[in-house]
Design a protein around this motif. Structure first.
Motif, PDB file in Angstrom:
ATOM      1  N   GLY A 285       0.329  38.540  63.074  1.00  0.00           N
ATOM      2  CA  GLY A 285      -0.047  37.207  62.627  1.00  0.00           C
ATOM      3  C   GLY A 285       1.089  36.478  61.944  1.00  0.00           C
ATOM      4  N   GLU A 286       1.880  37.183  61.157  1.00  0.00           N
ATOM      5  CA  GLU A 286       3.008  36.542  60.474  1.00  0.00           C
ATOM      6  C   GLU A 286       4.083  36.113  61.470  1.00  0.00           C
ATOM      7  N   VAL A 287       4.320  36.931  62.494  1.00  0.00           N
ATOM      8  CA  VAL A 287       5.286  36.547  63.531  1.00  0.00           C
ATOM      9  C   VAL A 287       4.804  35.281  64.247  1.00  0.00           C
ATOM     10  N   LEU A 288       3.532  35.274  64.638  1.00  0.00           N
ATOM     11  CA  LEU A 288       2.970  34.105  65.319  1.00  0.00           C
ATOM     12  C   LEU A 288       2.991  32.871  64.419  1.00  0.00           C
ATOM     13  N   LEU A 289       2.815  33.089  63.128  1.00  0.00           N
ATOM     14  CA  LEU A 289       2.828  31.967  62.188  1.00  0.00           C
ATOM     15  C   LEU A 289       4.171  31.273  62.171  1.00  0.00           C
ATOM     16  N   TRP A 290       5.251  32.037  62.109  1.00  0.00           N
ATOM     17  CA  TRP A 290       6.577  31.409  62.061  1.00  0.00           C
ATOM     18  C   TRP A 290       6.947  30.760  63.391  1.00  0.00           C
ATOM     19  N   VAL A 291       6.407  31.288  64.481  1.00  0.00           N
ATOM     20  CA  VAL A 291       6.579  30.610  65.777  1.00  0.00           C
ATOM     21  C   VAL A 291       5.895  29.243  65.723  1.00  0.00           C
ATOM     22  N   ALA A 292       4.693  29.204  65.158  1.00  0.00           N
ATOM     23  CA  ALA A 292       3.951  27.942  65.045  1.00  0.00           C
ATOM     24  C   ALA A 292       4.668  26.961  64.130  1.00  0.00           C
ATOM     25  N   VAL A 293       5.222  27.446  63.026  1.00  0.00           N
ATOM     26  CA  VAL A 293       5.962  26.574  62.110  1.00  0.00           C
ATOM     27  C   VAL A 293       7.177  25.978  62.819  1.00  0.00           C
ATOM     28  N   ALA A 294       7.896  26.805  63.577  1.00  0.00           N
ATOM     29  CA  ALA A 294       9.055  26.308  64.320  1.00  0.00           C
ATOM     30  C   ALA A 294       8.637  25.256  65.346  1.00  0.00           C
ATOM     31  N   ALA A 295       7.520  25.498  66.033  1.00  0.00           N
ATOM     32  CA  ALA A 295       7.025  24.521  67.011  1.00  0.00           C
ATOM     33  C   ALA A 295       6.633  23.222  66.324  1.00  0.00           C
ATOM     34  N   TRP A 296       6.046  23.329  65.127  1.00  0.00           N
ATOM     35  CA  TRP A 296       5.666  22.132  64.367  1.00  0.00           C
ATOM     36  C   TRP A 296       6.908  21.311  64.014  1.00  0.00           C
ATOM     37  N   VAL A 297       7.951  21.967  63.550  1.00  0.00           N
ATOM     38  CA  VAL A 297       9.189  21.268  63.178  1.00  0.00           C
ATOM     39  C   VAL A 297       9.804  20.587  64.401  1.00  0.00           C
ATOM     40  N   LEU A 298       9.854  21.284  65.532  1.00  0.00           N
ATOM     41  CA  LEU A 298      10.441  20.707  66.744  1.00  0.00           C
ATOM     42  C   LEU A 298       9.619  19.521  67.245  1.00  0.00           C
ATOM     43  N   THR A 299       8.298  19.641  67.174  1.00  0.00           N
ATOM     44  CA  THR A 299       7.450  18.541  67.639  1.00  0.00           C
ATOM     45  C   THR A 299       7.581  17.329  66.726  1.00  0.00           C
ATOM     46  N   LEU A 300       7.650  17.571  65.429  1.00  0.00           N
ATOM     47  CA  LEU A 300       7.853  16.462  64.494  1.00  0.00           C
ATOM     48  C   LEU A 300       9.195  15.787  64.749  1.00  0.00           C
ATOM     49  N   ALA A 301      10.237  16.572  65.010  1.00  0.00           N
ATOM     50  CA  ALA A 301      11.550  16.001  65.310  1.00  0.00           C
ATOM     51  C   ALA A 301      11.493  15.141  66.572  1.00  0.00           C
ATOM     52  N   GLY A 302      10.763  15.628  67.587  1.00  0.00           N
ATOM     53  CA  GLY A 302      10.622  14.844  68.812  1.00  0.00           C
ATOM     54  C   GLY A 302       9.904  13.535  68.568  1.00  0.00           C
ATOM     55  N   PHE A 303       8.863  13.576  67.733  1.00  0.00           N
ATOM     56  CA  PHE A 303       8.137  12.356  67.397  1.00  0.00           C
ATOM     57  C   PHE A 303       9.041  11.363  66.669  1.00  0.00           C
ATOM     58  N   LEU A 304       9.776  11.848  65.678  1.00  0.00           N
ATOM     59  CA  LEU A 304      10.647  10.961  64.896  1.00  0.00           C
ATOM     60  C   LEU A 304      11.750  10.364  65.768  1.00  0.00           C
ATOM     61  N   MET A 305      12.253  11.130  66.705  1.00  0.00           N
ATOM     62  CA  MET A 305      13.293  10.618  67.603  1.00  0.00           C
ATOM     63  C   MET A 305      12.754   9.509  68.497  1.00  0.00           C
ATOM     64  N   THR A 306      11.519   9.654  68.965  1.00  0.00           N
ATOM     65  CA  THR A 306      10.956   8.597  69.806  1.00  0.00           C
ATOM     66  C   THR A 306      10.678   7.337  68.998  1.00  0.00           C
ATOM     67  N   ARG A 307      10.289   7.520  67.710  1.00  0.00           N
ATOM     68  CA  ARG A 307      10.048   6.340  66.874  1.00  0.00           C
ATOM     69  C   ARG A 307      11.342   5.610  66.555  1.00  0.00           C
ATOM     70  N   ALA A 308      12.442   6.360  66.478  1.00  0.00           N
ATOM     71  CA  ALA A 308      13.728   5.755  66.142  1.00  0.00           C
ATOM     72  C   ALA A 308      14.427   5.153  67.343  1.00  0.00           C
ATOM     73  N   ALA A 309      13.960   5.479  68.549  1.00  0.00           N
ATOM     74  CA  ALA A 309      14.603   4.991  69.760  1.00  0.00           C
ATOM     75  C   ALA A 309      14.438   3.479  69.887  1.00  0.00           C
ATOM     76  N   PRO A 310      15.420   2.785  70.494  1.00  0.00           N
ATOM     77  CA  PRO A 310      15.321   1.326  70.689  1.00  0.00           C
ATOM     78  C   PRO A 310      14.071   0.971  71.492  1.00  0.00           C
ATOM     79  N   GLY A 311      13.378  -0.053  71.028  1.00  0.00           N
ATOM     80  CA  GLY A 311      12.198  -0.517  71.739  1.00  0.00           C
ATOM     81  C   GLY A 311      10.949   0.277  71.442  1.00  0.00           C
ATOM     82  N   ALA A 312      11.036   1.213  70.483  1.00  0.00           N
ATOM     83  CA  ALA A 312       9.881   2.059  70.183  1.00  0.00           C
ATOM     84  C   ALA A 312       9.019   1.494  69.076  1.00  0.00           C
ATOM     85  N   ARG A 313       9.303   0.293  68.588  1.00  0.00           N
ATOM     86  CA  ARG A 313       8.547  -0.266  67.477  1.00  0.00           C
ATOM     87  C   ARG A 313       7.084  -0.431  67.839  1.00  0.00           C
TER      88      ARG A 313
END
Length: 334
Positions: A285-313
């Motif tokens: 469970g702890e191994v799976l948890l850190w995999v989920a945390v890493a996926a959360w960070v990557l998904t949040l980064a992807g979201f923030l990058m799309t919001r910062a992209a030109p024309g994404a307002r």
């Protein structure tokens, strides 16, 4: 005069509610693993996200009823129920029982309305979002069982058992309608096929730990917990293999529906290890948890990058009517 842009969340589809579900269940998992500070940070983020979506949900209901009805027909609308219940579960564990019961009542009111609306528009070859009928139901079961364990009434434990059984039936129905090609072609929500048995296992583990069920009933619940967890982990392996064989690295809002099952698999494994006294599950469970945390960070980064992209307002164009099956607009959303 140019119309001022609306709030940034106004162009997000109902599927974005999975972000709150994902953050909330990661908070639960971090608590189960003993990382209380990180768990509280995730809880604060989940609560903030829930408030944003709650305001948008209410304003849409009051000001744009046609859009609200169109979105309520789609499976992602049920993220409103699941996100509310997951947040309530973490608050109950934290000892905030009044808030938890308030969220339980709210989710319980929303659940039959949205569930019936979604079921009326079911068809064959559904995407992974179809399993939200199970996830939303089991999220109520988890919150009810958690509240019962906190001393809020044995009737909640009995209600949790009824909801758990209904959730299992809804999972079977969704499985019959699931388009298995989505395992290879899905944009992220195909992972809910594995998240649904995982949250069912979590609900069952809560019931197993309850003093209400003894003897044969306790043994049956313990067995069901292990079977459902095994099914969820089997789905995890299949979906992970599909991701490796056919990578889909670009951000899509439905990727939050990937993070939630990853976090749920971790939380269910940790909870089952504690309730069923199975050695090794805590480490897994702890191994799976850190995999989920890493996926959360990557998904949040992807979201923030799309919001910062030109024309994404956000808010510069009217919100498109969603597809009745996927909850997405007629054109792909970032």
């Amino acid at each position: 005069m140019t119309r001022p842009p609306g709030p940034w969340w106004a162009d997000l589809p109902p599927a974005a509610g999975a972000a709150v579900m994902a953050t909330g269940i990661i908070s639960v998992g971090l608590h189960l693993a003993g990382h209380e500070t990180l768990s509280l940070v995730a809880l604060a983020l989940a609560a903030a996200g829930w408030l944003v979506f709650a305001v948008d949900f209410a304003l849409c209901f009051l000001r744009d009823r046609p859009r609200w009805r169109a979105e309520a027909d789609t499976p992602p609308a049920l993220t409103a129920v699941a996100a509310t219940a997951v947040l309530g579960t973490r608050l109950s564990v934290l000892g905030r029982q009044t808030l938890a019961l308030t969220l339980l009542a709210l989710a319980a009111v929303l659940w039959p309305v949205l569930l019936c609306s979604v079921l009326r528009h079911w068809r064959r070859r559904m995407p992974g979002g179809a399993f939200l009928v199970c996830v939303a139901t089991q999220s109520l079961a988890v919150l009810a069982a958690t509240s019962a364990a906190a001393g809020q009434g044995d009737w909640l434990g009995r209600a949790a058992l009824v909801l758990f059984c209904l959730g299992v039936l809804l999972y079977a129905e969704a499985l019959l309608r699931f388009d298995f090609r989505q395992v290879w072609t899905g944009a992220g929500d195909q992972w809910i096929a594995g998240g649904a048995p995982a949250i069912s296992a979590l609900a069952c583990s809560k019931l197993t730990a309850s003093p209400l069920w003894t003897g044969g009933a306790h043994h049956a619940l313990r067995t069901a917990t292990l079977v459902l967890l095994g099914l969820g982990l089997a789905w995890y392996a299949v979906l992970l293999a599909a991701e490796v064989a056919r990578p889909r690295p670009h951000y899509d809002v439905r990727r939050w529906a990937t993070v939630f099952p990853l976090g749920m698999a971790a939380a269910a494994t940790l909870a089952t290890g504690a309730s069923a006294h199975v050695r090794g599950l805590r480490t897994l469970g702890e191994v799976l948890l850190w995999v989920a945390v890493a996926a959360w960070v990557l998904t949040l980064a992807g979201f923030l990058m799309t919001r910062a992209a030109p024309g994404a307002r956000a808010g510069t164009a009217p919100r498109a009517s969603p597809d009745r099956v996927t909850g997405e607009g007629p054109t792909p959303r970032r």
